[in-house]
Design a protein around this motif. Structure first.
Motif, PDB file in Angstrom:
ATOM      1  N   PRO A 105       0.169   3.521  -3.633  1.00 31.34           N
ATOM      2  CA  PRO A 105      -1.017   4.154  -2.682  1.00 31.34           C
ATOM      3  C   PRO A 105      -2.350   4.473  -3.463  1.00 31.34           C
ATOM      4  O   PRO A 105      -3.302   4.443  -2.759  1.00 31.34           O
ATOM      5  N   SER A 154      -5.284   0.002  -1.102  1.00 35.68           N
ATOM      6  CA  SER A 154      -5.422   0.834   0.175  1.00 35.68           C
ATOM      7  C   SER A 154      -4.830  -0.102   1.229  1.00 35.68           C
ATOM      8  O   SER A 154      -4.295  -1.418   0.944  1.00 35.68           O
ATOM      9  N   GLU A 160      -7.273  -3.229   1.837  1.00 30.88           N
ATOM     10  CA  GLU A 160      -7.441  -4.296   0.898  1.00 30.88           C
ATOM     11  C   GLU A 160      -5.897  -5.060   0.632  1.00 30.88           C
ATOM     12  O   GLU A 160      -6.238  -6.300   0.414  1.00 30.88           O
ATOM     13  N   TYR A 185       0.834  -1.109  -0.010  1.00 30.44           N
ATOM     14  CA  TYR A 185      -0.001  -0.143  -0.100  1.00 30.44           C
ATOM     15  C   TYR A 185       0.703   1.246   0.013  1.00 30.44           C
ATOM     16  O   TYR A 185       0.510   2.217  -0.515  1.00 30.44           O
TER      17      TYR A 185
END
Length: 122
Positions: free
Chosen positions: A13, A17, A20, A9
């Motif tokens: 980015p 997320s 996720e 992430y």
């Protein structure tokens, strides 16, 4: 100690997320290794048929960079065959090869059951 962790992430980015993580199915599909050097990875489909001369607008974002891997990304639109592949010839070949293998197996089975040979004889 001293090992830097590059979390997914943080690296992507705008795509992944924190919650996720690697469960993003498109990211998983993109990162899945391929057996062949040339491959197609399906990332979408059109659910309605296209008319002749119809314009299709496709927006492409660079979400999963590939420049450091010495690869190329291309957009390929194909019409899948009845067996799901992109080549009707390959689908037909595999279908008929499967039928041929089935019949050969039946012939071998019948020969083994009907034409018995004495033990120890070729």
């Amino acid at each position: 100690p001293g090992v830097a962790v590059d979390w997914l992430y943080k690296r992507y980015p705008e795509v992944i997320s924190v919650t996720e993580g690697v469960r993003n199915q498109r990211f998983v599909d993109w990162m899945r290794p391929a057996a062949l050097p040339s491959l197609l990875k399906g990332l979408g489909q059109l659910d309605e048929p296209l008319s002749k001369g119809q314009t299709v607008l496709v927006e492409i974002d660079l979400r999963f960079p590939a420049s450091n891997m010495d690869v190329q990304k291309k957009l390929v639109m194909i019409s899948p065959s009845g067996l799901g592949g992109d080549s009707q010839l390959l689908s037909s070949f595999l279908f008929y090869a499967g039928i041929a293998c089935f019949f050969i197996a039946v012939i071998v089975f019948c020969c083994e059951k009907l034409c018995k040979r004495p033990l120890g004889h070729p």
